[in-house]
Motif scaffolding. Structure first.
Motif, PDB file in Angstrom:
ATOM      1  N   MET A  78      33.204  62.648  56.046  1.00  0.00           N
ATOM      2  CA  MET A  78      32.796  62.772  57.438  1.00  0.00           C
ATOM      3  C   MET A  78      32.672  61.387  58.060  1.00  0.00           C
ATOM      4  O   MET A  78      32.372  60.414  57.374  1.00  0.00           O
ATOM      5  CB  MET A  78      31.458  63.499  57.520  1.00  0.00           C
ATOM      6  N   ILE A  79      32.931  61.337  59.365  1.00  0.00           N
ATOM      7  CA  ILE A  79      32.733  60.103  60.113  1.00  0.00           C
ATOM      8  C   ILE A  79      31.765  60.402  61.246  1.00  0.00           C
ATOM      9  O   ILE A  79      31.683  61.534  61.727  1.00  0.00           O
ATOM     10  CB  ILE A  79      34.053  59.510  60.660  1.00  0.00           C
ATOM     11  N   THR A  80      31.035  59.399  61.663  1.00  0.00           N
ATOM     12  CA  THR A  80      30.125  59.520  62.796  1.00  0.00           C
ATOM     13  C   THR A  80      30.622  58.594  63.891  1.00  0.00           C
ATOM     14  O   THR A  80      30.862  57.410  63.648  1.00  0.00           O
ATOM     15  CB  THR A  80      28.687  59.138  62.396  1.00  0.00           C
ATOM     16  N   ILE A  81      30.813  59.164  65.075  1.00  0.00           N
ATOM     17  CA  ILE A  81      31.317  58.394  66.208  1.00  0.00           C
ATOM     18  C   ILE A  81      30.243  58.356  67.277  1.00  0.00           C
ATOM     19  O   ILE A  81      29.775  59.399  67.742  1.00  0.00           O
ATOM     20  CB  ILE A  81      32.612  59.004  66.776  1.00  0.00           C
ATOM     21  N   GLN A  82      29.854  57.155  67.654  1.00  0.00           N
ATOM     22  CA  GLN A  82      28.929  56.970  68.772  1.00  0.00           C
ATOM     23  C   GLN A  82      29.755  56.508  69.956  1.00  0.00           C
ATOM     24  O   GLN A  82      30.346  55.426  69.937  1.00  0.00           O
ATOM     25  CB  GLN A  82      27.852  55.942  68.435  1.00  0.00           C
ATOM     26  N   ASN A  83      29.831  57.355  70.975  1.00  0.00           N
ATOM     27  CA  ASN A  83      30.619  57.059  72.166  1.00  0.00           C
ATOM     28  C   ASN A  83      29.755  56.261  73.133  1.00  0.00           C
ATOM     29  O   ASN A  83      28.730  56.739  73.606  1.00  0.00           O
ATOM     30  CB  ASN A  83      31.100  58.348  72.820  1.00  0.00           C
TER      31      ASN A  83
END
Length: 141
Positions: A78-83
Motif C-alpha cells: 500500500m502507498i499513502t498519498i497526501q495531496n
C-alpha cells in the motif's frame, strides 16, 4: 326504401367526419398536430425563470480538496498519498517518502518526481504509479 335509409344513415356521419378533417382554406392539414399549450403567466411571478445549471469540469484548475488517501497496489503493498494541491507527498510500502510536483504546474491530476522522473496520475479512486524501470501499476483506494 329501407335500404336507402340505411345507406343514408351510415354514410352521413362519415361525411361529417371527413368534412371536419378537410381544411376550409384548401391548405393541407398536418396529421396528429396538437397546438402548444397557452403560456401560463402569473402576476406574482415577475422574475424570469432561472437558467439551467451548467456543470463545467476544468481539469486545469487546481482542486481545493487537500487530503490523505491510502491506495492498495496489488501484491506490492500500500502507498499513502497526501495531496497538497500543487504537489503530492507519497509514502511507499517500504516507508520511503517522495515529493511529486504537478506536471504541468497548472493542473491537479498528473505529478512527477524531479530527480527520478517517476510519475503518478490520479483519476478518481485510482492512482497510476509509474516508476523508472518498472511496469506501471494501478493502485486503488
Amino acid at each position: 326504401m329501407a335500404l336507402r335509409r340505411t345507406v343514408w344513415v351510415s354514410v352521413f356521419p362519415l361525411l361529417g367526419i371527413v368534412a371536419a378533417c378537410v381544411p376550409q382554406d384548401g391548405a393541407p392539414k398536418a396529421a396528429n398536430t396538437v397546438p402548444p399549450p397557452p403560456a401560463q403567466q402569473s402576476v406574482a411571478a415577475a422574475a424570469p425563470p432561472a437558467p439551467a445549471t451548467k456543470i463545467t469540469t476544468d481539469l486545469t484548475a487546481p482542486r481545493s480538496g487537500i487530503g490523505t488517501a491510502t491506495y492498495r497496489c496489488g501484491n506490492n503493498g500500500m502507498i499513502t498519498i497526501q495531496n497538497l494541491g500543487s504537489s503530492l507527498h507519497v509514502v511507499g510500502p517500504d516507508g520511503a517518502t517522495e515529493e511529486f510536483s504537478a506536471s504541468p504546474a497548472n493542473q491537479s491530476s498528473r505529478y512527477q518526481e524531479a530527480a527520478t522522473h517517476d510519475a503518478i496520475v490520479i483519476d478518481g479512486r485510482e492512482a497510476l504509479v509509474m516508476k523508472r524501470g518498472s511496469t506501471p501499476q494501478t493502485c486503488k483506494r
